[in-house]
Design a protein around this motif. Structure first.
Motif, PDB file in Angstrom:
ATOM      1  N   ILE A  44      -9.837 -57.844  40.952  1.00 31.77           N
ATOM      2  CA  ILE A  44      -9.227 -57.578  42.436  1.00 31.77           C
ATOM      3  C   ILE A  44      -8.692 -56.469  43.171  1.00 31.77           C
ATOM      4  CG2 ILE A  44      -7.948 -58.970  44.042  1.00 31.77           C
ATOM      5  CD1 ILE A  44      -7.730 -61.768  42.245  1.00 31.77           C
ATOM      6  N   ALA A  45      -9.423 -56.153  44.104  1.00 31.82           N
ATOM      7  CA  ALA A  45      -8.928 -55.057  44.383  1.00 31.82           C
ATOM      8  C   ALA A  45      -7.988 -55.536  45.779  1.00 31.82           C
ATOM      9  CB  ALA A  45      -9.925 -53.787  45.737  1.00 31.82           C
ATOM     10  N   ASP A  46      -6.633 -54.816  45.940  1.00 34.04           N
ATOM     11  CA  ASP A  46      -6.251 -55.162  46.923  1.00 34.04           C
ATOM     12  C   ASP A  46      -6.384 -53.474  48.380  1.00 34.04           C
ATOM     13  OD1 ASP A  46      -4.662 -55.595  49.320  1.00 34.04           O
ATOM     14  OD2 ASP A  46      -2.902 -56.263  48.593  1.00 34.04           O
ATOM     15  N   LEU A  47      -7.085 -53.428  49.193  1.00 34.11           N
ATOM     16  CA  LEU A  47      -7.010 -52.348  49.954  1.00 34.11           C
ATOM     17  C   LEU A  47      -5.972 -52.017  51.081  1.00 34.11           C
ATOM     18  CD1 LEU A  47     -10.786 -52.081  49.491  1.00 34.11           C
ATOM     19  CD2 LEU A  47      -9.350 -51.506  48.023  1.00 34.11           C
ATOM     20  N   GLY A  48      -5.515 -51.033  50.946  1.00 36.45           N
ATOM     21  CA  GLY A  48      -4.220 -50.515  51.856  1.00 36.45           C
ATOM     22  C   GLY A  48      -3.386 -51.541  52.426  1.00 36.45           C
ATOM     23  N   CYS A  49      -3.031 -51.875  51.020  1.00 40.11           N
ATOM     24  CA  CYS A  49      -1.830 -52.910  50.899  1.00 40.11           C
ATOM     25  C   CYS A  49      -0.638 -52.759  50.883  1.00 40.11           C
ATOM     26  CB  CYS A  49      -1.675 -52.914  48.700  1.00 40.11           C
ATOM     27  SG  CYS A  49      -1.037 -51.473  48.106  1.00 40.11           S
ATOM     28  N   GLY A  50      -0.337 -51.349  51.566  1.00 41.80           N
ATOM     29  CA  GLY A  50       1.003 -51.470  52.362  1.00 41.80           C
ATOM     30  C   GLY A  50       2.300 -51.686  50.614  1.00 41.80           C
ATOM     31  N   GLN A  51       3.367 -52.014  50.981  1.00 40.28           N
ATOM     32  CA  GLN A  51       4.165 -52.522  49.859  1.00 40.28           C
ATOM     33  C   GLN A  51       4.004 -53.843  49.289  1.00 40.28           C
ATOM     34  OE1 GLN A  51       8.166 -52.020  52.023  1.00 40.28           O
ATOM     35  NE2 GLN A  51       7.084 -52.083  54.017  1.00 40.28           N
ATOM     36  N   GLY A  52       2.998 -54.898  49.623  1.00 34.40           N
ATOM     37  CA  GLY A  52       2.368 -55.349  48.205  1.00 34.40           C
ATOM     38  C   GLY A  52       2.415 -56.470  48.309  1.00 34.40           C
ATOM     39  N   ALA A  53       3.124 -56.950  50.069  1.00 33.87           N
ATOM     40  CA  ALA A  53       3.235 -58.907  49.831  1.00 33.87           C
ATOM     41  C   ALA A  53       1.831 -59.851  49.771  1.00 33.87           C
ATOM     42  CB  ALA A  53       3.979 -58.579  51.204  1.00 33.87           C
ATOM     43  N   ARG A  65      -7.210 -59.671  37.641  1.00 34.40           N
ATOM     44  CA  ARG A  65      -6.001 -57.918  37.890  1.00 34.40           C
ATOM     45  C   ARG A  65      -5.606 -57.589  38.866  1.00 34.40           C
ATOM     46  NH1 ARG A  65      -6.680 -52.632  34.570  1.00 34.40           N
ATOM     47  NH2 ARG A  65      -8.982 -52.922  35.560  1.00 34.40           N
ATOM     48  N   ILE A  66      -4.944 -57.781  39.214  1.00 33.94           N
ATOM     49  CA  ILE A  66      -4.705 -56.915  41.415  1.00 33.94           C
ATOM     50  C   ILE A  66      -4.189 -54.724  40.752  1.00 33.94           C
ATOM     51  CG2 ILE A  66      -3.694 -56.898  43.326  1.00 33.94           C
ATOM     52  CD1 ILE A  66      -4.663 -59.637  42.276  1.00 33.94           C
ATOM     53  N   THR A  67      -6.011 -55.374  41.497  1.00 33.16           N
ATOM     54  CA  THR A  67      -6.034 -52.872  41.850  1.00 33.16           C
ATOM     55  C   THR A  67      -4.834 -53.293  42.925  1.00 33.16           C
ATOM     56  OG1 THR A  67      -7.540 -52.362  39.911  1.00 33.16           O
ATOM     57  CG2 THR A  67      -6.955 -51.274  41.806  1.00 33.16           C
ATOM     58  N   ALA A  68      -3.648 -52.801  43.394  1.00 30.23           N
ATOM     59  CA  ALA A  68      -3.880 -52.831  44.527  1.00 30.23           C
ATOM     60  C   ALA A  68      -3.541 -50.347  45.040  1.00 30.23           C
ATOM     61  CB  ALA A  68      -1.827 -53.183  44.876  1.00 30.23           C
ATOM     62  N   VAL A  69      -4.573 -50.392  46.179  1.00 30.65           N
ATOM     63  CA  VAL A  69      -4.369 -48.845  46.897  1.00 30.65           C
ATOM     64  C   VAL A  69      -3.525 -49.252  47.956  1.00 30.65           C
ATOM     65  CG1 VAL A  69      -6.225 -47.622  47.219  1.00 30.65           C
ATOM     66  CG2 VAL A  69      -6.241 -49.396  44.992  1.00 30.65           C
ATOM     67  N   ASP A  70      -3.499 -48.305  47.773  1.00 27.06           N
ATOM     68  CA  ASP A  70      -2.812 -47.368  49.622  1.00 27.06           C
ATOM     69  C   ASP A  70      -2.463 -45.484  49.496  1.00 27.06           C
ATOM     70  OD1 ASP A  70      -1.275 -49.140  51.981  1.00 27.06           O
ATOM     71  OD2 ASP A  70      -0.698 -46.897  52.039  1.00 27.06           O
ATOM     72  N   LEU A  71      -3.070 -45.189  50.997  1.00 29.07           N
ATOM     73  CA  LEU A  71      -2.721 -44.133  50.450  1.00 29.07           C
ATOM     74  C   LEU A  71      -1.578 -43.116  50.604  1.00 29.07           C
ATOM     75  CD1 LEU A  71      -4.305 -41.317  50.851  1.00 29.07           C
ATOM     76  CD2 LEU A  71      -4.347 -41.246  53.444  1.00 29.07           C
ATOM     77  N   PHE A  72      -0.684 -44.173  51.284  1.00 30.72           N
ATOM     78  CA  PHE A  72       1.059 -42.964  50.724  1.00 30.72           C
ATOM     79  C   PHE A  72       2.621 -44.087  49.979  1.00 30.72           C
ATOM     80  CE2 PHE A  72      -0.812 -44.400  55.953  1.00 30.72           C
ATOM     81  CZ  PHE A  72      -1.104 -43.154  55.602  1.00 30.72           C
ATOM     82  N   GLU A  73       2.654 -43.043  49.441  1.00 34.36           N
ATOM     83  CA  GLU A  73       3.023 -43.081  48.250  1.00 34.36           C
ATOM     84  C   GLU A  73       4.539 -43.783  48.324  1.00 34.36           C
ATOM     85  OE1 GLU A  73       2.862 -42.788  43.831  1.00 34.36           O
ATOM     86  OE2 GLU A  73       1.695 -41.157  45.884  1.00 34.36           O
ATOM     87  N   LEU A  93      -1.374 -55.389  37.176  1.00 36.65           N
ATOM     88  CA  LEU A  93      -0.723 -55.310  38.637  1.00 36.65           C
ATOM     89  C   LEU A  93      -1.113 -53.878  38.082  1.00 36.65           C
ATOM     90  CD1 LEU A  93      -0.656 -55.111  41.445  1.00 36.65           C
ATOM     91  CD2 LEU A  93       2.033 -55.095  41.283  1.00 36.65           C
ATOM     92  N   ARG A  94      -2.273 -53.234  38.706  1.00 35.91           N
ATOM     93  CA  ARG A  94      -2.377 -51.219  38.845  1.00 35.91           C
ATOM     94  C   ARG A  94      -2.269 -51.251  40.347  1.00 35.91           C
ATOM     95  NH1 ARG A  94      -8.586 -48.685  37.401  1.00 35.91           N
ATOM     96  NH2 ARG A  94      -9.050 -50.961  38.922  1.00 35.91           N
ATOM     97  N   VAL A  95      -1.248 -50.224  40.479  1.00 34.48           N
ATOM     98  CA  VAL A  95      -0.620 -49.579  41.490  1.00 34.48           C
ATOM     99  C   VAL A  95      -1.821 -47.781  41.482  1.00 34.48           C
ATOM    100  CG1 VAL A  95       0.950 -48.610  42.745  1.00 34.48           C
ATOM    101  CG2 VAL A  95       1.241 -50.296  41.729  1.00 34.48           C
ATOM    102  N   LEU A  96      -2.336 -47.943  42.240  1.00 36.61           N
ATOM    103  CA  LEU A  96      -3.072 -46.403  42.541  1.00 36.61           C
ATOM    104  C   LEU A  96      -3.100 -46.132  44.117  1.00 36.61           C
ATOM    105  CD1 LEU A  96      -5.803 -44.789  41.507  1.00 36.61           C
ATOM    106  CD2 LEU A  96      -7.370 -46.145  42.277  1.00 36.61           C
ATOM    107  N   ARG A  97      -2.986 -44.644  44.203  1.00 35.48           N
ATOM    108  CA  ARG A  97      -2.865 -44.104  45.385  1.00 35.48           C
ATOM    109  C   ARG A  97      -4.048 -43.529  45.719  1.00 35.48           C
ATOM    110  NH1 ARG A  97      -2.522 -38.439  47.904  1.00 35.48           N
ATOM    111  NH2 ARG A  97      -1.201 -39.182  49.391  1.00 35.48           N
ATOM    112  N   GLY A  98      -5.104 -43.877  46.888  1.00 38.62           N
ATOM    113  CA  GLY A  98      -6.112 -43.679  46.978  1.00 38.62           C
ATOM    114  C   GLY A  98      -6.424 -43.587  49.020  1.00 38.62           C
TER     115      GLY A  98
END
Length: 248
Positions: A44-53, A65-73, A93-98
């Motif tokens: 599962i990809a959570d795109l534009g996840c923010g803080q991931g609620a 597995r969730i791949t959580a993606v956001d642009l802001f570190e 849970l994989r956290v990815l800046r993108g």
């Protein structure tokens, strides 16, 4: 006095909120219930996840597995800190800046793409087109999108959103856009009005009051308050809608 960067103010505000868009754990669960059965261990990809609620709610709903993606570190740092506190392993849970416009994924990598309140950054149809190739054939996308709920909005609401989000569609036009982008609509849910308030507008209003005391009166604060006041007056005219879609 140095000029204050409006984007830094935006980040400070958003980092103080429980969620980075209207919604709730209940709404995430209800939207998830629209889906047919997923594979036993879905990707599962959570795109534009923010803080991931929503990412943490998805972890409870799906044994994958969730791949959580956001642009802001700063958002991702808070997400990773929560994962560590709660003992969530990287295998879940994989956290990815993108950048959602340029994602580093393989074709057909995901069973489900999830995105709450973020696809507007690309435009509803364009985002769906860009993300479609990352879904397996027959895979799903669930997205919440700001949507007109009336064909005749008041002049005040129409003028505000024509400036803030000129591409906002209606329920009908978004369904047509999804079909053009290669998806079949399997269900939709309108977010209840109260779920704009509890974890979004009410804490936003409280944080804005504190920021005014710290930084003084700034136009950016007036614009944020204007959005909240608009919703108080016209909540029946627009809202977030969850669209559950299947890749054709």
């Amino acid at each position: 006095m140095n000029e204050i960067d409006p984007f830094k103010l935006f980040l400070e505000l958003q980092l103080a909120l429980p969620r980075n868009a209207p919604g709730s754990a209940r709404a995430t669960r209800e939207a998830f219930s629209l889906l047919p059965a997923l594979p036993p261990r879905p990707e599962i990809a959570d795109l534009g996840c923010g803080q991931g609620a929503e990412a943490f709610e998805l972890l409870r709903l799906a044994n994958g597995r969730i791949t959580a993606v956001d642009l802001f570190e700063p958002f991702l740092e808070k997400l990773a800190e929560r994962a560590e506190r709660e003992g969530v392993p990287e295998t879940r849970l994989r956290v990815l800046r993108g950048d959602m416009n340029d994602l580093p994924f393989h074709d057909g990598e995901f069973d489900l793409i999830w995105s709450e309140g973020a696809i507007y950054l690309l435009g509803f149809e364009e985002g769906l087109r860009l993300w479609r190739r990352f879904l397996k054939p027959g895979g799903f996308a669930v997205l919440s999108e700001l949507t007109w709920l009336t064909d005749a909005p008041s002049p005040e609401a129409a003028v505000f959103w024509e400036d803030a989000y000129p591409g906002m569609g209606s329920v009908a036009s978004n369904g047509e856009a999804a079909a053009r982008a290669g998806y079949r609509l399997i269900g939709r849910i309108v977010l209840p009005t109260e779920e704009w308030w509890q974890d979004y507008y009410m804490p936003m209003r409280a944080k804005l009051a504190g920021m005014r005391r710290t930084y003084g009166e700034l136009p950016v604060f007036d614009e944020m308050e204007r959005e909240i006041c608009l919703f108080e007056r016209h909540a029946d005219e627009y809202g977030y809608v969850f669209y559950a879609l299947r890749r054709d």
